[in-house]
Design a protein around this motif. Sequence first.
Motif, PDB file in Angstrom:
ATOM      1  N   VAL A 106       1.009  -1.332   0.003  1.00 22.52           N
ATOM      2  CA  VAL A 106       0.016  -0.030  -0.006  1.00 22.52           C
ATOM      3  C   VAL A 106       0.690   1.137   0.093  1.00 22.52           C
ATOM      4  CG1 VAL A 106      -1.696   1.327   1.213  1.00 22.52           C
ATOM      5  CG2 VAL A 106      -1.784  -1.347   1.144  1.00 22.52           C
ATOM      6  N   ASP A 107       0.590   2.212  -0.974  1.00 22.12           N
ATOM      7  CA  ASP A 107       1.453   3.222  -0.864  1.00 22.12           C
ATOM      8  C   ASP A 107       0.596   4.375  -0.094  1.00 22.12           C
ATOM      9  OD1 ASP A 107       3.185   5.441  -1.734  1.00 22.12           O
ATOM     10  OD2 ASP A 107       2.283   5.512  -3.577  1.00 22.12           O
ATOM     11  N   SER A 149       1.159   7.462   0.226  1.00 21.12           N
ATOM     12  CA  SER A 149       0.844   8.844  -0.553  1.00 21.12           C
ATOM     13  C   SER A 149      -0.546   8.639  -1.199  1.00 21.12           C
ATOM     14  CB  SER A 149       1.917   9.097  -1.488  1.00 21.12           C
ATOM     15  OG  SER A 149       2.099   8.312  -2.440  1.00 21.12           O
ATOM     16  N   GLN A 150      -0.873   7.737  -1.472  1.00 17.49           N
ATOM     17  CA  GLN A 150      -2.567   7.636  -2.403  1.00 17.49           C
ATOM     18  C   GLN A 150      -3.408   8.190  -1.425  1.00 17.49           C
ATOM     19  OE1 GLN A 150      -2.869   3.713  -3.661  1.00 17.49           O
ATOM     20  NE2 GLN A 150      -1.477   4.047  -5.394  1.00 17.49           N
ATOM     21  N   GLU A 151      -4.184   8.974  -2.005  1.00 18.05           N
ATOM     22  CA  GLU A 151      -5.408   9.523  -1.217  1.00 18.05           C
ATOM     23  C   GLU A 151      -6.526   8.339  -1.428  1.00 18.05           C
ATOM     24  OE1 GLU A 151      -6.216  13.485  -1.413  1.00 18.05           O
ATOM     25  OE2 GLU A 151      -3.980  14.045  -1.283  1.00 18.05           O
ATOM     26  N   ASN A 152      -6.848   8.023  -2.401  1.00 17.17           N
ATOM     27  CA  ASN A 152      -8.055   7.115  -2.657  1.00 17.17           C
ATOM     28  C   ASN A 152      -7.561   5.827  -2.545  1.00 17.17           C
ATOM     29  OD1 ASN A 152      -9.125   9.425  -3.473  1.00 17.17           O
ATOM     30  ND2 ASN A 152      -8.713   9.195  -5.823  1.00 17.17           N
ATOM     31  N   ILE A 153      -8.409   5.280  -1.491  1.00 19.18           N
ATOM     32  CA  ILE A 153      -7.845   3.901  -1.234  1.00 19.18           C
ATOM     33  C   ILE A 153      -9.309   3.204  -1.621  1.00 19.18           C
ATOM     34  CG2 ILE A 153      -7.672   2.197   0.560  1.00 19.18           C
ATOM     35  CD1 ILE A 153      -6.145   4.302   2.245  1.00 19.18           C
ATOM     36  N   VAL A 154      -8.971   2.034  -2.463  1.00 16.98           N
ATOM     37  CA  VAL A 154     -10.067   1.162  -3.064  1.00 16.98           C
ATOM     38  C   VAL A 154     -10.211  -0.127  -2.477  1.00 16.98           C
ATOM     39  CG1 VAL A 154     -10.934  -0.114  -5.041  1.00 16.98           C
ATOM     40  CG2 VAL A 154      -9.973   2.097  -5.124  1.00 16.98           C
TER      41      VAL A 154
END
Length: 106
Positions: free
Chosen positions: A95-96, A98-103
């Motif tokens: 999991v990165d 820095s990603q704001e959208n987590i699916v």
Amino acid sequence: MIGNERHGLVGIIGGDLLRHGKLPVILLVAVVISAILVVTTAHETRRLTAQREQLVLERDALDIEWRNLILEENALGDHSRVERIATEKMLMQHVDPSQENIVVQP
């Protein structure tokens, strides 16, 4: 009557040694050279012994460092094994953050 000639003591001793005492002079020179060689050899032996002791200490330190590196490699190997099992068998993914959208998949 005794003459008024004056001879130096060093000259008389040197003349006698050259005329009658060549063997003692040769032996004296041999003893002095031998003594110098003994002192030089003892000094070199002490120096080499100290150098050997220093090298043994360095070897021991390197041996300890080598063991620590093997332990660290084994610990890191266990971590990579766990990561491989997680990705292959459990289909987990990194999991990165820095990603704001987590699916989230159901």
